[in-house]
Design a protein around this motif. Structure first.
Motif, mmCIF file in Angstrom:
data_model
loop_
_atom_site.group_PDB
_atom_site.id
_atom_site.type_symbol
_atom_site.label_atom_id
_atom_site.label_comp_id
_atom_site.label_asym_id
_atom_site.label_seq_id
_atom_site.Cartn_x
_atom_site.Cartn_y
_atom_site.Cartn_z
ATOM 1 N N LEU A 1 0.534 -0.975 -0.347
ATOM 2 C CA LEU A 1 0.084 -0.195 -0.081
ATOM 3 C C LEU A 1 1.272 1.475 -0.112
ATOM 4 O O LEU A 1 0.522 1.417 0.415
ATOM 5 N N ASP A 2 2.144 1.464 -0.706
ATOM 6 C CA ASP A 2 2.989 2.489 -0.205
ATOM 7 C C ASP A 2 3.613 2.669 0.347
ATOM 8 O O ASP A 2 4.038 3.729 1.098
ATOM 9 N N HIS A 3 3.378 2.116 1.744
ATOM 10 C CA HIS A 3 3.960 2.540 3.060
ATOM 11 C C HIS A 3 5.105 2.199 3.331
ATOM 12 O O HIS A 3 5.657 0.929 2.804
ATOM 13 N N LYS A 4 6.102 2.806 3.576
ATOM 14 C CA LYS A 4 7.595 2.736 4.451
ATOM 15 C C LYS A 4 7.753 2.415 5.532
ATOM 16 O O LYS A 4 6.962 3.222 6.644
ATOM 17 N N ILE A 5 8.539 1.194 5.989
ATOM 18 C CA ILE A 5 8.881 0.187 6.752
ATOM 19 C C ILE A 5 9.702 0.874 7.386
ATOM 20 O O ILE A 5 11.653 0.546 6.279
ATOM 21 N N ILE A 6 10.578 1.456 8.570
ATOM 22 C CA ILE A 6 11.518 0.855 8.430
ATOM 23 C C ILE A 6 12.448 -0.067 9.404
ATOM 24 O O ILE A 6 11.097 -0.799 10.231
ATOM 25 N N GLN A 7 13.349 -0.705 8.922
ATOM 26 C CA GLN A 7 13.787 -2.196 9.193
ATOM 27 C C GLN A 7 13.757 -2.569 10.744
ATOM 28 O O GLN A 7 14.439 -2.005 11.633
ATOM 29 N N PRO A 8 12.708 -3.421 10.653
ATOM 30 C CA PRO A 8 13.000 -3.763 12.349
ATOM 31 C C PRO A 8 14.397 -4.726 12.931
ATOM 32 O O PRO A 8 14.654 -5.318 12.283
ATOM 33 N N VAL A 9 14.286 -3.839 14.329
ATOM 34 C CA VAL A 9 16.063 -4.659 14.841
ATOM 35 C C VAL A 9 14.999 -4.988 16.320
ATOM 36 O O VAL A 9 14.719 -4.084 16.973
ATOM 37 N N PRO A 10 15.741 -5.334 17.047
ATOM 38 C CA PRO A 10 15.395 -6.007 18.385
ATOM 39 C C PRO A 10 15.962 -4.431 19.130
ATOM 40 O O PRO A 10 16.694 -3.592 18.943
ATOM 41 N N SER A 11 14.833 -4.156 20.599
ATOM 42 C CA SER A 11 14.351 -3.355 21.345
ATOM 43 C C SER A 11 15.227 -3.853 23.034
ATOM 44 O O SER A 11 14.020 -5.660 23.032
ATOM 45 N N LEU A 12 15.954 -3.848 23.923
ATOM 46 C CA LEU A 12 14.905 -3.462 25.057
ATOM 47 C C LEU A 12 15.562 -5.798 25.088
ATOM 48 O O LEU A 12 15.103 -6.509 25.517
ATOM 49 N N PHE A 13 17.139 -5.223 24.826
ATOM 50 C CA PHE A 13 17.638 -6.946 25.164
ATOM 51 C C PHE A 13 18.909 -7.053 26.540
ATOM 52 O O PHE A 13 18.945 -5.248 27.037
#
Ligand code: FAD
Length: 403
Positions: A178-190
């Motif tokens: 749907l043309d949304h831009k996704i910021i590539q996921p990385v883990p947080s809180l580790f």
């Protein structure tokens, strides 16, 4: 094809909160939640070690936003409309009393996340929100003024949709169509994996207030530090993992940290040690911990400074004093990998913040498409802030969807 006024995709924290509030604000609307699991609210269930850390006792929006490495700027406006006090009131009005712990975290008084789940399930029933389980949304298509939503089992049509699928890579892929831009996921809180002689035999030891710097970066934090079986944890580490989520991922989780265990400058520490050498001359260095450090940690730092068990304060030479001052104020540890923090973890990344209207939580690209919760590129440090983001986004979206 089943027709609804509103469809919520994802029966998690944000999805349920949004659906209930839409129903409360406009009882005329037909609302359904589509959840892929056999049950919803699974993260709520395991959250906060099974107790659900619902929010955090921070009542100033400008202070609250500081806990969000991603979303700080964007959440300021929303928090002026719905934040901690509103969350507490919302649950209290529905018979769920929350309590504040010493560190500000807020939990249900019952000490079980089931209370929150029961509240949501009762509310959906009471307000006739349909919750449809085992419905994995596979595609979302624009169909004139409406949305067509196709699951593995059925097809639905709705005037307005809210996507609250949390950190779901498949949904992010779908939204890219749907043309949304996704910021590539990385883990947080580790937590940090550290294999080091100094901490190997002392799991469970807590230093109450330390400063930590990731060497070669501007990443810095302070707070309690916990030695674990595999490395280090507690707020000082978790804050670094959240604020450094992208930087530490780029380093492949291999880096060096410098810890100041006593929050004192090296030179001041050295002076203090010289004073102790005079005051405690005949006493064993190892046996009497100083600077309010836990005994076992003190002993490890002393031994790492090449000071033997028998050494008395008066026997310390210049090199040993300097080595001990360095261990106390500039101790280096090599981090090699990360582990999951079992009480809470989130993903940094998601829908680009630039593509969400934070006055309504509506997509800037598509009318009548809303987002809330972790699907957006917002995440927080541990302490109840991640749920507060879900409640706030869901509530504000509900106000606009229900109109
Ligand atoms: C172990 C753990 C403990 C935590 N503890 C805390 C805590 O105590 N306090 C705190 O503030 N935060 C905590 N968090 C973070 C918090 O749980 C999340 O930030 C929060 O749940 C996000 O809510 P959400 O509604 O956006 O997503 P979720 O709660 O993850 O809900 C998303 C829902 O969407 C469904 N879904 C996904 N894809 C589809 C699809 N294609 N079709 C249909 N349904 C779909 C999922 O099955 C899920 O039910 C914890 C996280 C973890 C992992």
């Amino acid at each position: 094809m089943k027709q609804k006024d509103v469809i919520i995709i994802g029966g998690g924290a944000a999805g349920f909160f949004a659906a209930i509030n839409i129903a409360v604000q406009n009882p005329e609307l037909t609302i359904a939640i589509l959840e892929k699991g056999k049950e919803g609210l699974q993260k709520v269930k395991i959250s906060g070690g099974g107790r659900c850390n619902v929010t955090h006792a921070e009542f100033i929006p400008q202070e609250l936003v500081l806990n969000y490495p991603r979303g700080e700027k964007e959440l300021l406006g929303p928090f002026h409309k719905f934040m901690t006090g509103d969350t507490i009131a919302w649950f209290e009005e529905r018979g769920v009393a929350l309590k504040i712990e010493e560190d500000g975290r807020m939990f249900p008084e019952s000490n079980t996340s089931q209370t929150i789940i029961d509240c949501f399930l009762n509310e959906t029933k009471k307000h006739q929100v349909e919750v449809l389980y085992s419905q994995t949304v596979k595609s979302i298509l624009k169909d004139g003024d409406a949305w067509s939503i196709i699951t593995q089992a059925e097809e639905f049509s709705a005037k307005k949709i809210l996507v609250a699928t949390g950190s779901s890579p498949k949904m992010w892929k779908l939204l890219e169509t749907l043309d949304h831009k996704i910021i590539q996921p990385v883990p947080s809180l580790f937590t940090f994996n550290i294999n080091d002689k100094r901490i190997k035999d002392i799991p469970g030891v807590v230093a109450q207030n330390v400063e930590i710097q990731v060497v070669g970066t501007s990443l810095f934090s302070e707070g309690p530090l916990l030695i674990t079986h595999v490395g280090m944890s507690a707020p000082s580490i978790l804050k670094l993992s959240a604020f450094g989520a992208l930087e530490l991922a780029a380093l492949d989780y291999k880096f060096t940290i410098e810890i100041n265990f006593i929050k004192m400058a090296l030179e001041d520490c050295l002076e203090a040690l010289k004073g102790l050498k005079l005051d405690l001359a005949k006493k064993s260095v190892l046996k009497a911990p100083q600077f309010d450090l836990p005994k076992r940690l003190w002993q490890q730092l002393v031994l790492a400074s090449k000071i033997t068990e028998e050494t008395r304060w008066a026997d310390l030479n210049k090199n040993q004093l300097e080595a001990l001052a360095a261990q106390l104020t500039k101790a280096h540890f090599n981090v090699d990998g990360k582990s999951t923090f079992k009480d809470e973890f989130v993903t940094a990344g998601g829908i680009d913040l630039k593509e969400v209207n934070f006055k309504t939580f509506e997509s800037k690209l598509h009318k009548n498409l809303y987002f809330a919760g972790e699907i957006i590129n917002i995440d927080a440090i541990t302490g109840g802030f991640n749920f507060q983001n879900a409640w706030t986004g869901a509530y504000i979206a509900s106000q606009h969807i229900s109109k």
